[in-house]
Scaffold this active site. Structure first.
Site, PDB file in Angstrom:
ATOM      1  N   SER A 238       0.309  -1.072  -1.386  1.00 10.89           N
ATOM      2  CA  SER A 238       1.107  -2.057  -0.664  1.00 10.89           C
ATOM      3  C   SER A 238       2.369  -2.332  -1.468  1.00 10.89           C
ATOM      4  O   SER A 238       2.550  -1.772  -2.550  1.00 10.89           O
ATOM      5  CB  SER A 238       0.313  -3.347  -0.473  1.00 10.89           C
ATOM      6  OG  SER A 238       0.226  -4.018  -1.720  1.00 10.89           O
ATOM      7  N   LYS A 239       3.179  -3.209  -0.921  1.00  9.07           N
ATOM      8  CA  LYS A 239       4.460  -3.524  -1.563  1.00  9.07           C
ATOM      9  C   LYS A 239       4.311  -3.958  -3.019  1.00  9.07           C
ATOM     10  O   LYS A 239       5.209  -3.758  -3.826  1.00  9.07           O
ATOM     11  CB  LYS A 239       5.156  -4.646  -0.788  1.00  9.07           C
ATOM     12  CG  LYS A 239       6.048  -4.130   0.306  1.00  9.07           C
ATOM     13  CD  LYS A 239       6.936  -5.257   0.799  1.00  9.07           C
ATOM     14  CE  LYS A 239       7.296  -5.028   2.238  1.00  9.07           C
ATOM     15  NZ  LYS A 239       7.676  -6.236   2.933  1.00  9.07           N
ATOM     16  N   ARG A 240       3.168  -4.577  -3.295  1.00  2.77           N
ATOM     17  CA  ARG A 240       2.911  -5.021  -4.670  1.00  2.77           C
ATOM     18  C   ARG A 240       3.053  -3.882  -5.676  1.00  2.77           C
ATOM     19  O   ARG A 240       3.370  -4.085  -6.832  1.00  2.77           O
ATOM     20  CB  ARG A 240       1.474  -5.552  -4.786  1.00  2.77           C
ATOM     21  CG  ARG A 240       1.249  -6.975  -4.447  1.00  2.77           C
ATOM     22  CD  ARG A 240      -0.190  -7.369  -4.703  1.00  2.77           C
ATOM     23  NE  ARG A 240      -1.143  -6.481  -4.032  1.00  2.77           N
ATOM     24  CZ  ARG A 240      -1.998  -5.680  -4.653  1.00  2.77           C
ATOM     25  NH1 ARG A 240      -2.059  -5.661  -5.957  1.00  2.77           N
ATOM     26  NH2 ARG A 240      -2.814  -4.920  -3.961  1.00  2.77           N
ATOM     27  N   HIS A 241       2.773  -2.660  -5.227  1.00  5.03           N
ATOM     28  CA  HIS A 241       2.791  -1.523  -6.140  1.00  5.03           C
ATOM     29  C   HIS A 241       4.189  -0.932  -6.310  1.00  5.03           C
ATOM     30  O   HIS A 241       4.350   0.064  -6.996  1.00  5.03           O
ATOM     31  CB  HIS A 241       1.846  -0.435  -5.632  1.00  5.03           C
ATOM     32  CG  HIS A 241       0.415  -0.865  -5.581  1.00  5.03           C
ATOM     33  ND1 HIS A 241      -0.193  -1.278  -4.417  1.00  5.03           N
ATOM     34  CD2 HIS A 241      -0.521  -0.970  -6.559  1.00  5.03           C
ATOM     35  CE1 HIS A 241      -1.444  -1.598  -4.678  1.00  5.03           C
ATOM     36  NE2 HIS A 241      -1.666  -1.435  -5.958  1.00  5.03           N
ATOM     37  N   GLY A 242       5.183  -1.510  -5.659  1.00  3.20           N
ATOM     38  CA  GLY A 242       6.537  -0.957  -5.744  1.00  3.20           C
ATOM     39  C   GLY A 242       6.932  -0.401  -4.399  1.00  3.20           C
ATOM     40  O   GLY A 242       6.499  -0.899  -3.365  1.00  3.20           O
TER      41      GLY A 242
END
Ligand code: GLU
Length: 470
Positions: A238-242
């Site tokens: 998800s976006k959390r990972h970049g």
């Protein structure tokens, strides 16, 4: 029947790498078999669907060069057809009007739960015809009450689900609009989809869809459910990972060839081969070679693949992609070397095209500021004479070629009996503004002769200032 696959994104955001991989696998499978590849926009969720997302998805597909042979089709343009199929299911006794309110259905679920049974609609209206007047109703599919549904999944193997587990699914809401599973079924049927390739987050929908297809007398397509992509922490990417948006990878300086190659390997393998040209991918890809388990996204590996392609694809092609980054960074490349030449000298020095653009600015723009630590180290008072001498020799060249430039630099060092550190490095800092560049003769040759001479003068001013202050 022609083999037909589809990519069916819901336009509620950009094209993310998971979607792109699904699209790639569908596209590859169709290409490999000379089949059709349909782009279908599942835009029935009017609140969350946007034109910007449709554009973003198509931009991503175009950038990756995943061409669809049919479409794009939009589900919102097919409501009449969905209505027709709903009527057909009602007429054939495979669907029914359900007048239970959502509160009543909630109670049914609670009751089932209390009895330790599967939480679902209890079928109250399944066989009734005593319809109340002027009351709202939904339309439910009459799911079979016994037997199993078997999904012969190409990736996951056979999956058996008992019909007892399945609810009488709502296929039309009280306002008459069709629900998600109904629209997918009608489209897969009408578009003659032979292979449904999609993320395994849809696997719970598959038995419901198969039952509706059966009720319509349709041939059941083959299914291939592709496992999710995880982040480096083992959680769903998800976006959390970049970056997760395909176009963000473009912006970050990856070649489409690199992202495609990386994505094809993320979840599929052919021996231990890592690099696949587009043609090879098409030739070698098979749904049967897909992993059953999820794979984790690994940016280091993507960088490695990107470096491979920057170095091995035609420089003239890589240059077209670099041009985008130059423009993005506001570097006007009209006056300076052909971008192809930049690719040749910089490709093995960077991880991304974005970085390549960043470190190539001095080929196109003059600068007044020089890298402070390079100045401190290389533009010392002792380099005044070497810089003056090398400038004279460079000024005298009538052929601005790497070989002659090389000779001029060497001759200066020999004549003054100094090491290259006192000629080459100061010259590099003068010409490029910093201490890192491709080999000096080639770098200078790519720069205009007059430009180099002016930049040496600029560096000499810095050296003079240091002499004055010492
Ligand atoms: N529209 C669904 C999604 O974006 C895909 C449905 C399907 O492939 O069947 O997740």
């Amino acid at each position: 029947m022609t083999l037909t696959t589809r990519f069916a994104p819901s336009p509620t955001g950009y094209l993310h790498v998971g979607g792109a991989r699904t699209a790639l696998y569908s596209w590859l499978y169709a290409q490999k078999n000379g089949g059709n590849f349909i782009l279908r926009i599942e835009d029935t969720d009017l609140e969350r669907s946007t034109q910007a997302s449709v554009d973003a998805i198509m931009d991503g597909m175009n950038w990756l060069n995943l061409e669809w042979t049919h479409g794009p089709y939009f589900q919102t343009e097919r409501f009449d057809r969905y209505k027709e199929v709903i009527e057909q299911l009602l007429a054939s006794g495979n669907a029914y009007r359900c007048y239970s309110t959502s509160e009543e259905v909630e109670v049914m679920r609670e009751e089932a739960k209390a009895k330790g049974e599967i939480e679902k609609y209890n079928g109250l209206w399944r066989d009734r015809t005593d319809y109340p007047e002027d009351k709202p109703y939904v339309i439910r599919f009459k799911n079979p009450l016994d037997g199993d549904v078997v999904i012969n999944d190409i990736v996951k193997g056979d999956i058996t689900i008992s019909n007892l587990q399945l609810d009488d699914l709502i296929i039309a809401r009280s306002d008459g609009t069709p629900t998600y599973n109904l629209t997918v079924v009608v489209d897969d049927l009408d578009m003659e989809i032979s292979h449904v390739v999609r993320g395994d987050d849809h696997i719970s929908n598959t038995p419901k869809q198969i039952n509706i297809l059966k009720a319509l007398g349709a041939t059941i397509p083959a299914y291939a459910h592709i496992p999710m992509i995880l982040g480096d922490d083992g959680k769903r990417l998800s976006k959390r990972h970049g970056a997760v948006s395909v176009m963000q990878y473009r912006d970050d300086g990856y070649l489409p060839e690199a992202l495609l190659n990386y994505l094809v390997r993320l979840g599929w393998s052919h021996g231990d081969q890592e690099i696949f040209s587009r043609e090879e991918m098409i030739e070698l890809f098979d749904l049967t070679g897909c992993n059953r388990a999820p794979s984790a996204f690994n940016t280091d590996k993507l960088v490695w693949v990107n470096q491979h392609y920057m170095k091995t694809l035609e420089p003239s092609y890589v240059a077209t992609q670099l041009a985008w980054h130059m423009a993005d960074q506001g570097i006007n490349v009209e006056n300076g070397p052909a971008l192809e030449e930049i690719v040749k000298v910089q490709a093995d020095r960077v991880k991304t095209l974005k970085e390549m653009a960043q470190i190539s600015r001095y080929f196109y723009e003059d600068f007044t500021e020089l890298d402070a630590s390079a100045v401190k180290k290389h533009l010392r008072p002792v380099v005044k004479e070497p810089l003056q001498v090398v400038k004279e020799k460079l000024a005298a060249l009538t052929d601005w070629s790497p070989a002659l430039i090389h000779a001029a630099i060497n001759d200066t060092a020999t004549e003054l009996e100094v090491g290259m550190g006192k000629v080459g490095m100061p010259l590099r800092v003068a010409a490029t503004g910093g201490g890192n560049s491709p080999s000096l003769d080639i770098t200078l040759a790519l720069l205009d002769q007059k430009k180099v001479l002016a930049r040496i003068d600029q560096a000499l001013v810095v050296v003079e200032a240091r002499i004055a202050n010492s």
